[in-house]
Design a protein around this motif. Structure first.
Motif, short mmCIF file in Angstrom:
data_model
loop_
_atom_site.label_atom_id
_atom_site.label_comp_id
_atom_site.label_asym_id
_atom_site.label_seq_id
_atom_site.Cartn_x
_atom_site.Cartn_y
_atom_site.Cartn_z
N ARG A 233 0.90 -1.39 -0.09
CA ARG A 233 -0.08 -0.18 0.03
C ARG A 233 0.88 1.16 0.00
NH1 ARG A 233 -2.57 -1.02 5.59
NH2 ARG A 233 -0.55 -1.24 6.05
N HIS A 234 0.27 2.52 0.04
CA HIS A 234 1.02 3.64 0.11
C HIS A 234 1.96 3.70 1.39
CE1 HIS A 234 -2.32 5.06 2.45
NE2 HIS A 234 -1.54 5.98 3.01
N GLN A 235 1.41 3.06 2.38
CA GLN A 235 2.15 3.08 3.80
C GLN A 235 3.50 2.48 3.38
OE1 GLN A 235 -0.99 2.37 3.47
NE2 GLN A 235 -2.16 2.72 5.15
N GLU A 236 3.47 1.23 2.87
CA GLU A 236 4.69 0.67 2.57
C GLU A 236 5.51 1.27 1.68
OE1 GLU A 236 1.94 -1.86 4.60
OE2 GLU A 236 1.64 -0.92 2.81
N TRP A 237 5.00 1.89 0.64
CA TRP A 237 5.66 2.66 -0.38
C TRP A 237 6.42 3.79 0.23
CZ3 TRP A 237 8.14 2.49 -4.60
CH2 TRP A 237 8.45 3.78 -5.26
N MET A 238 5.79 4.70 1.31
CA MET A 238 6.42 5.52 2.03
C MET A 238 7.58 5.31 3.03
SD MET A 238 3.01 7.99 2.93
CE MET A 238 4.14 9.10 3.98
N TYR A 261 1.47 3.10 -10.35
CA TYR A 261 0.45 2.53 -9.53
C TYR A 261 -0.01 3.30 -8.62
CZ TYR A 261 -0.45 -1.01 -5.76
OH TYR A 261 -0.98 -1.84 -4.83
N ALA A 262 -1.31 3.05 -8.17
CA ALA A 262 -1.82 4.25 -7.40
C ALA A 262 -1.23 4.48 -6.25
CB ALA A 262 -3.44 3.73 -6.84
N ALA A 263 -0.62 3.50 -5.52
CA ALA A 263 0.20 3.81 -4.23
C ALA A 263 1.18 4.76 -4.39
CB ALA A 263 0.63 2.28 -3.52
N HIS A 264 1.72 4.93 -5.53
CA HIS A 264 2.78 5.97 -5.64
C HIS A 264 2.36 7.47 -6.03
CE1 HIS A 264 4.93 2.15 -8.10
NE2 HIS A 264 4.97 2.01 -6.74
N LYS A 265 1.20 7.36 -6.26
CA LYS A 265 0.50 8.60 -6.47
C LYS A 265 -0.52 9.11 -5.49
CE LYS A 265 0.85 8.59 -11.52
NZ LYS A 265 0.38 8.66 -12.74
N HIS A 266 -0.51 8.45 -4.22
CA HIS A 266 -1.36 8.90 -3.09
C HIS A 266 -1.08 10.00 -2.59
CE1 HIS A 266 -3.24 8.34 0.92
NE2 HIS A 266 -4.13 7.47 0.28
N PRO A 267 -2.26 10.99 -2.32
CA PRO A 267 -1.81 12.31 -1.69
C PRO A 267 -0.97 12.36 -0.53
CG PRO A 267 -4.35 11.82 -2.11
CD PRO A 267 -3.71 10.42 -2.18
N LYS A 268 -0.90 11.40 0.25
CA LYS A 268 -0.05 11.44 1.40
C LYS A 268 1.61 11.12 0.93
CE LYS A 268 -3.09 9.84 5.10
NZ LYS A 268 -3.23 8.51 6.10
N GLU A 270 2.40 12.26 -1.93
CA GLU A 270 2.71 13.58 -2.83
C GLU A 270 3.40 14.55 -1.87
OE1 GLU A 270 -0.41 14.47 -5.25
OE2 GLU A 270 0.16 13.04 -6.68
N ARG A 271 2.60 14.66 -0.45
CA ARG A 271 2.84 15.49 0.36
C ARG A 271 4.30 15.09 1.18
NH1 ARG A 271 -2.82 15.09 1.86
NH2 ARG A 271 -2.21 13.58 3.43
N TRP A 272 4.62 13.91 1.21
CA TRP A 272 5.82 13.61 1.61
C TRP A 272 6.65 14.09 0.59
CZ3 TRP A 272 10.09 10.54 0.36
CH2 TRP A 272 10.97 10.36 1.32
#
Length: 361
Positions: A233-238, A261-268, A270-272
């Motif tokens: 998920r985006h959490q693991e990606w971050m 992949y959607a997790a790579h473009k998650h708003p969180k 992008e903010r990070w």
């Protein structure tokens, strides 16, 4: 008695022929021709030369004449021979090629040697030879996927530019995740490899869970940064982005090549990224994962470690993945990108033109 034409040699020709006649690595044919000419230059007649060398006098006369006509160059290459008359006419061969490339059999999607042989009235072995000569393999088909990304050219140039001309004081990382890596155990033990017999493995298996491998391949050095979380998920990606941040020198700009992949473009995410300005993300065009060189690393990993691996737990699988990456990083070898963006774009445009032509037909 007929006297053979006289052979006269220059000092250079005599030296060359002597080297051919006595050389250990000289082909047998060349050595024999050299001995013929050396004996002929000494005034020996053809019949006597043929007796000494245990060959026919006709062969001696032929090479004597060849030398007199063309010099040393005439000895180095055999004269072209007419060969056997083809059993299948050229127009028949052309028709076989046309049928193979432009038509299909009535009850199948592609020709076989037997179906083509029955259709044109020749042997299947002849069909096989004709296909081989023209590089035709009707039984094979290669898959492709053309990108419909409206910014394909722009993204292509940016990524290929990073490969061919990377910016100074920056690190180019090819980043992706290999999801759903399965810990597979075979239902029965196989037999080991031995002389005259391949190793065996059962076709059925037991599943013991899955993991995900995040990998960042350094395009310049070939080293890999990796992480094996349970999900992607985006959490693991971050979390993986933070690992990359910690594992790379602080003063370096980081250019990441990733897919859509959607997790790579998650708003969180992008903010990070905005809070970490040294990260520059370059997204590959849609349906163009082949542009990301980490996919080559994943392919090698699958072939060398996973496809025939036996893993009785997810933990055992993760340990195997970590060990593979560590061994890879001991002697890293980068993948060299050679294709230019203009050449790739031209090839894609040709493929699209053919695809549109096929749809209109």
């Amino acid at each position: 008695m007929r006297v053979a034409p006289k052979v006269e040699l220059t000092a250079e020709e005599r030296s060359t022929l002597s080297g051919w006649a006595n050389g250990r690595k000289t082909p047998v044919r060349m050595a024999e021709r050299a001995r013929i000419l050396l004996l002929a230059a000494a005034g020996t007649q053809d019949t006597e030369i043929s007796t000494r060398l245990s060959i026919t006098s006709k062969k001696v006369a032929r090479w004597r004449k060849r030398f007199l006509d063309k010099g040393l160059a005439g000895l180095e290459k055999d004269a072209p021979r007419p060969g056997r008359t083809p059993s299948i006419r050229r127009d028949a061969v052309a028709e076989i090629v046309r049928l193979t490339t432009q038509e299909k059999p009535p009850n199948a999607t592609h020709w076989s040697t037997r179906s083509m042989a029955a259709a044109v009235g020749v042997s299947d072995s002849s069909i096989l030879r004709i296909w081989h000569a023209h590089g035709l393999k009707p039984h094979r088909v290669e898959s492709f996927k053309l990108s419909n990304d409206p910014l394909f050219g722009e993204k292509l140039e940016a990524i290929v530019g990073l490969y061919l001309n990377p910016p100074e004081q920056a690190i180019v990382l090819c980043v992706d995740e290999k999801s759903q890596v399965q810990a597979l155990d075979r239902s029965q033990p196989g037999l080991p490899l031995k002389p005259g017999r391949a190793g065996t493995m059962t076709h059925d298996y037991k599943r013991h869970g899955t993991t995900t491998l995040f990998a960042a391949l350094n395009a310049a050095s070939g080293k890999v940064i990796s992480l094996c979380p349970q999900r992607h998920r985006h959490q693991e990606w971050m979390k993986f982005l933070r690992l990359i941040d910690d594992a790379t020198p602080e003063g370096k700009q980081l250019h990441l090549i990733v897919d859509n992949y959607a997790a790579h473009k998650h708003p969180k995410v992008e903010r990070w990224l905005k809070r970490h300005p040294r990260f520059h993300v370059h997204y590959t065009p849609t349906s163009s994962s082949w542009l990301n060189m980490v996919e080559r690393f994943f392919r090698d990993l699958t072939e060398n470690r996973l496809r025939r691996g036996i893993f009785r737990s997810v933990l055992e699988l993760i340990e195997a993945l970590d060990e593979y990456v560590d061994r890879h990083n001991e002697k890293p070898k980068p993948f060299i990108w050679t294709a230019k963006s203009n050449d790739i774009l031209a090839k894609v445009m040709r493929a699209k033109a053919v695809s549109l032509k096929g749809q209109s037909a």
